[in-house]
Enzyme design. Structure first.
Site, PDB file in Angstrom:
ATOM      1  N   ASP A  71     -51.871   0.736  17.802  1.00  0.00           N
ATOM      2  CA  ASP A  71     -53.160   1.293  18.205  1.00  0.00           C
ATOM      3  C   ASP A  71     -54.078   0.182  18.713  1.00  0.00           C
ATOM      4  O   ASP A  71     -53.781  -1.003  18.568  1.00  0.00           O
ATOM      5  CB  ASP A  71     -53.835   2.055  17.047  1.00  0.00           C
ATOM      6  CG  ASP A  71     -53.591   1.392  15.684  1.00  0.00           C
ATOM      7  OD1 ASP A  71     -53.369   0.168  15.644  1.00  0.00           O
ATOM      8  OD2 ASP A  71     -53.622   2.101  14.670  1.00  0.00           O
ATOM      9  N   ASN A 140     -57.179   7.151   3.195  1.00  0.00           N
ATOM     10  CA  ASN A 140     -57.295   8.603   3.369  1.00  0.00           C
ATOM     11  C   ASN A 140     -55.978   9.211   3.852  1.00  0.00           C
ATOM     12  O   ASN A 140     -55.929  10.361   4.258  1.00  0.00           O
ATOM     13  CB  ASN A 140     -58.423   8.948   4.356  1.00  0.00           C
ATOM     14  CG  ASN A 140     -58.133   8.477   5.777  1.00  0.00           C
ATOM     15  OD1 ASN A 140     -57.147   7.789   6.028  1.00  0.00           O
ATOM     16  ND2 ASN A 140     -58.994   8.842   6.711  1.00  0.00           N
ATOM     17  N   HIS A 142     -54.187   8.102   6.429  1.00  0.00           N
ATOM     18  CA  HIS A 142     -53.889   8.019   7.872  1.00  0.00           C
ATOM     19  C   HIS A 142     -52.709   7.085   8.125  1.00  0.00           C
ATOM     20  O   HIS A 142     -52.406   6.195   7.335  1.00  0.00           O
ATOM     21  CB  HIS A 142     -55.135   7.651   8.692  1.00  0.00           C
ATOM     22  CG  HIS A 142     -55.602   6.239   8.606  1.00  0.00           C
ATOM     23  ND1 HIS A 142     -56.935   5.889   8.596  1.00  0.00           N
ATOM     24  CD2 HIS A 142     -54.936   5.062   8.547  1.00  0.00           C
ATOM     25  CE1 HIS A 142     -57.054   4.579   8.541  1.00  0.00           C
ATOM     26  NE2 HIS A 142     -55.859   4.056   8.502  1.00  0.00           N
ATOM     27  N   GLU A 147     -55.776  10.444  11.962  1.00  0.00           N
ATOM     28  CA  GLU A 147     -56.620  10.794  10.826  1.00  0.00           C
ATOM     29  C   GLU A 147     -56.240  12.183  10.303  1.00  0.00           C
ATOM     30  O   GLU A 147     -55.530  12.938  10.981  1.00  0.00           O
ATOM     31  CB  GLU A 147     -58.090  10.787  11.271  1.00  0.00           C
ATOM     32  CG  GLU A 147     -58.580   9.436  11.793  1.00  0.00           C
ATOM     33  CD  GLU A 147     -58.878   8.418  10.685  1.00  0.00           C
ATOM     34  OE1 GLU A 147     -58.298   8.508   9.578  1.00  0.00           O
ATOM     35  OE2 GLU A 147     -59.695   7.514  10.939  1.00  0.00           O
TER      36      GLU A 147
HETATM   37  C1  F6R Z   1     -53.510  -0.605  12.002  1.00  0.00           C
HETATM   38  C2  F6R Z   1     -53.305   0.798  11.661  1.00  0.00           C
HETATM   39  C3  F6R Z   1     -53.859   1.373  10.407  1.00  0.00           C
HETATM   40  C4  F6R Z   1     -53.750   0.469   9.196  1.00  0.00           C
HETATM   41  C5  F6R Z   1     -54.385   1.135   7.992  1.00  0.00           C
HETATM   42  C6  F6R Z   1     -54.349   0.238   6.784  1.00  0.00           C
HETATM   43  O1  F6R Z   1     -52.830  -0.926  13.199  1.00  0.00           O
HETATM   44  O2  F6R Z   1     -52.717   1.485  12.404  1.00  0.00           O
HETATM   45  O3  F6R Z   1     -53.183   2.574  10.127  1.00  0.00           O
HETATM   46  O4  F6R Z   1     -52.408   0.189   8.953  1.00  0.00           O
HETATM   47  O5  F6R Z   1     -55.707   1.451   8.282  1.00  0.00           O
HETATM   48  O6  F6R Z   1     -55.181  -0.854   7.025  1.00  0.00           O
HETATM   49  P1  F6R Z   1     -55.126  -2.128   6.099  1.00  0.00           P
HETATM   50  O7  F6R Z   1     -53.750  -2.680   6.205  1.00  0.00           O
HETATM   51  O8  F6R Z   1     -56.149  -3.081   6.648  1.00  0.00           O
HETATM   52  O9  F6R Z   1     -55.426  -1.670   4.713  1.00  0.00           O
END
Ligand code: F6R
Length: 246
Positions: A71, A140, A142, A147
């Site tokens: 992303d 959450n 995701h 989301e």
């Molecule tokens: C990042 C992504 C997100 C993260 C998720 C966890 O490229 O796609 O899904 O993997 O938000 O974030 P962290 O690892 O910072 O807790």
């Protein structure tokens, strides 16, 4: 320790924090060694950092590898230090000595981000699809920036970040206002098209989401529950993140 969880029985390995990077690097190197032209999907954020540090420490020949980010934020100026292009440059491209042309991200500066998303999906397909997709999980539930409510068969597209996700990523920005509200993300269907998935989860804040993802119903309420629909998932979790798993 190895335990089965969820209908598709993801392999869940509970590890100490510092071992997550080691075990993930082992798997990544196995995939690279056994695939002629490997395509690796990479996450950003805190979860994959131990993996990228371990890869940098080990060294290795990545010239045959093509990389695709999960992303990218929309709305940040080019070169912003928290754009995922810059994060991947700092954490992956520079430390591993990669050719930047082998590392692909969605184009957040396109006049038509929806078209940029569709083109990114096509680039992944043109590369032959992803052999190993590295993932983190949001608190959450995701997956990438899909989301809650995202369609389980969604493809790469423009998404709006929830307030919870913006709060979680606030730590990377000076103020909450500076955290982007939109992004281009691979869809859940795009992620499921990868041949192998590797989810990294550390810390107590991920425990409930990981539990829901692996043992709850497959539902858009918890996007990461789509992991149960994939036949080849490895989860590397530290003790805190794995605390609620059976
Ligand atoms: C990042 C992504 C997100 C993260 C998720 C966890 O490229 O796609 O899904 O993997 O938000 O974030 P962290 O690892 O910072 O807790």
């Amino acid at each position: 320790m190895r335990a089965d969880a969820g209908p598709a029985a993801a392999a869940v390995l509970r590890l100490e924090g510092r071992d997550v990077g080691t075990a993930a690097a082992d798997l990544l190197h196995t995939v690279i060694a056994s695939t002629p032209r490997p395509v690796i999907g990479v996450a950003t954020g805190g979860s994959p950092s131990p993996l990228y540090r371990e890869l940098a420490a080990r060294g290795g020949d990545y010239r045959a590898v093509t990389w695709f980010a999960l992303d990218e934020y929309l709305g940040l100026p080019a070169g912003h230090p928290q754009s995922y292009a810059e994060v991947l440059r700092r954490e992956l491209i520079d430390p591993l000595g990669l050719d930047p042309r082998t590392v692909h991200l969605p184009d957040p500066h396109s006049a038509d981000p929806h078209d940029a998303a569709a083109r990114y999906e096509q680039r992944i397909a043109d590369a032959g699809g992803v052999d190993l997709q590295i993932l983190g999980i949001g608190r959450n539930g995701h997956l990438a920036f899909n989301e809650p409510g995202a369609a389980l068969d969604s493809r790469t597209r423009v998404e709006t970040l929830t307030e919870d996700t913006r709060q979680a990523n606030r730590r990377f920005f000076p103020t909450l206002e500076e955290v982007p509200t939109r992004c281009i993300t691979q869809g859940l269907g795009t992620i499921l098209s990868a041949r192998r998935l590797l989810l990294l989860a550390q810390g107590a804040a991920k425990a409930e989401a990981l539990h829901r993802a692996l043992t709850g119903p497959v539902s858009a309420d918890c996007p990461a529950s789509v992991l149960q629909l994939h036949g080849d998932v490895t989860v590397l979790a530290d003790a805190e993140a794995a605390a609620l798993l059976p």
